[in-house]
Write a protein that holds these residues in place. Structure first.
Motif, PDB file in Angstrom:
ATOM      1  N   VAL A 119      36.792  33.940  24.868  1.00 43.08           N
ATOM      2  CA  VAL A 119      38.127  33.958  25.456  1.00 43.08           C
ATOM      3  C   VAL A 119      37.803  34.076  27.496  1.00 43.08           C
ATOM      4  N   ALA A 120      37.436  35.267  27.793  1.00 47.02           N
ATOM      5  CA  ALA A 120      36.740  35.888  28.819  1.00 47.02           C
ATOM      6  C   ALA A 120      35.497  34.900  29.504  1.00 47.02           C
ATOM      7  N   ARG A 121      35.078  34.427  28.352  1.00 49.89           N
ATOM      8  CA  ARG A 121      33.417  33.477  28.676  1.00 49.89           C
ATOM      9  C   ARG A 121      34.235  32.090  29.054  1.00 49.89           C
ATOM     10  N   ARG A 122      35.295  31.538  28.283  1.00 53.19           N
ATOM     11  CA  ARG A 122      35.406  30.492  28.986  1.00 53.19           C
ATOM     12  C   ARG A 122      35.908  30.502  30.132  1.00 53.19           C
ATOM     13  N   ASN A 123      37.109  31.398  29.978  1.00 53.28           N
ATOM     14  CA  ASN A 123      37.274  30.923  31.851  1.00 53.28           C
ATOM     15  C   ASN A 123      36.106  31.378  32.775  1.00 53.28           C
ATOM     16  N   ARG A 184      34.834  35.336  40.962  1.00 56.36           N
ATOM     17  CA  ARG A 184      34.801  34.715  42.410  1.00 56.36           C
ATOM     18  C   ARG A 184      33.562  35.685  42.607  1.00 56.36           C
ATOM     19  N   ARG A 185      33.375  37.061  42.084  1.00 54.10           N
ATOM     20  CA  ARG A 185      31.549  37.464  42.746  1.00 54.10           C
ATOM     21  C   ARG A 185      30.468  36.570  43.239  1.00 54.10           C
ATOM     22  N   HIS A 237      25.822  38.378  37.265  1.00 58.54           N
ATOM     23  CA  HIS A 237      26.096  38.244  35.709  1.00 58.54           C
ATOM     24  C   HIS A 237      26.703  39.848  35.194  1.00 58.54           C
ATOM     25  N   HIS A 238      26.083  40.797  36.057  1.00 54.45           N
ATOM     26  CA  HIS A 238      26.285  42.030  35.531  1.00 54.45           C
ATOM     27  C   HIS A 238      27.825  42.847  35.001  1.00 54.45           C
TER      28      HIS A 238
END
Length: 259
Positions: A119-123, A184-185, A237-238
């Motif tokens: 879910v996190a990765r899809r968002n 956003r970052r 991505h970190h």
């Protein structure tokens, strides 16, 4: 990408008209000065294309009309204004997320973490496909069919693992909020944010000066961390990966405590 100076908010239009449009229940007859090829879906698709290409600040009813080669007033027969249009755009792009059929609830005990991570990765991916979404405040999300389908599916990833309904919603808020903040970052690190300057460019300009000014004896920890962060500026991505793992660890601890 154009830089968005202000932030739009979802749910800002007339509730009755917005919901009728979102659920395609609008009763107004399609009288379009002979333009039978115009529709809500075409208007929304054109608006998304404008925002994807030039940012949310470039979006206006006139810009969308120009893209469709129609008069601006033609759009208002279908969509009351920009506030309702933004809601329609959000609900439409939320359909981009893939919603596989949910498995039986008993299996969730063993694989909820992988599903929630997905879910996190899809968002995260959704925000990168449509960075303009990061300029829309969604504390009052558009309550359209795709928003509800997405929410229902995402709730299913943490169903039956010992959480209350409120906790299920809060876990999703944490995970998706983290994906949004991290995206956003990352967008800003690539130079696509408001500043137009990438993370690497910013550090390259500031690091040499800061090195000469920062007193390592007075601020030893800050100096060491700033140096390390500067070296890692090429890895946007970190923060996402590290934070996601820590959030999931916390949810894991809560679930385990319930037996």
């Amino acid at each position: 990408m154009a830089k968005d100076a202000t932030k739009d908010h979802s749910g800002g239009g007339d509730p009755a008209r917005s919901l009728a449009l979102l659920w395609r229940k609008q009763t107004q007859a399609p009288v379009r000065n002979g333009r039978r090829d115009l529709s809500v879906d075409r208007i929304v698709a054109a608006a998304i294309e404008v925002a994807d290409t030039d940012g949310l600040s470039a979006l206006s009813m006139r810009r969308v009309a120009d893209k469709l080669n129609v008069g601006t007033m033609s759009l208002y027969t279908y969509v009351p204004g920009k506030a309702e249009l933004v809601d329609l755009m959000l609900d439409t792009v939320y359909a981009d997320t893939h919603h596989p059929a949910p498995e039986v609830a008993e299996d969730n005990r063993h694989c909820w973490r992988a599903r929630l991570e997905q879910v996190a990765r899809r968002n995260w991916d959704l925000y990168h496909r449509h960075p303009w979404m990061l300029r829309v405040g969604v504390s009052r999300p558009p309550l359209g069919p795709n928003v509800m389908a997405k929410y229902d599916y995402e709730l299913g990833t943490v169903a039956g693992i010992g959480l209350t309904e409120t906790e299920m919603d809060t876990v999703l808020t944490l995970v998706i909020g983290h994906a949004e903040t991290s995206a956003r970052r990352a967008v800003e690190a690539d130079g696509d944010g408001e500043s137009g300057v990438s993370e690497q460019q910013w550090w390259a300009a500031h690091s040499p000066v800061l090195t000469t000014l920062l007193d390592h004896t007075r601020y030893p920890l800050a100096a060491a961390v700033v140096t390390a962060v500067g070296r890692a500026a090429d890895d946007p991505h970190h923060v996402f990966e590290f934070g996601l793992s820590r959030i999931l660890d916390g949810v894991q601890a809560l679930v385990d405590s319930r037996g």
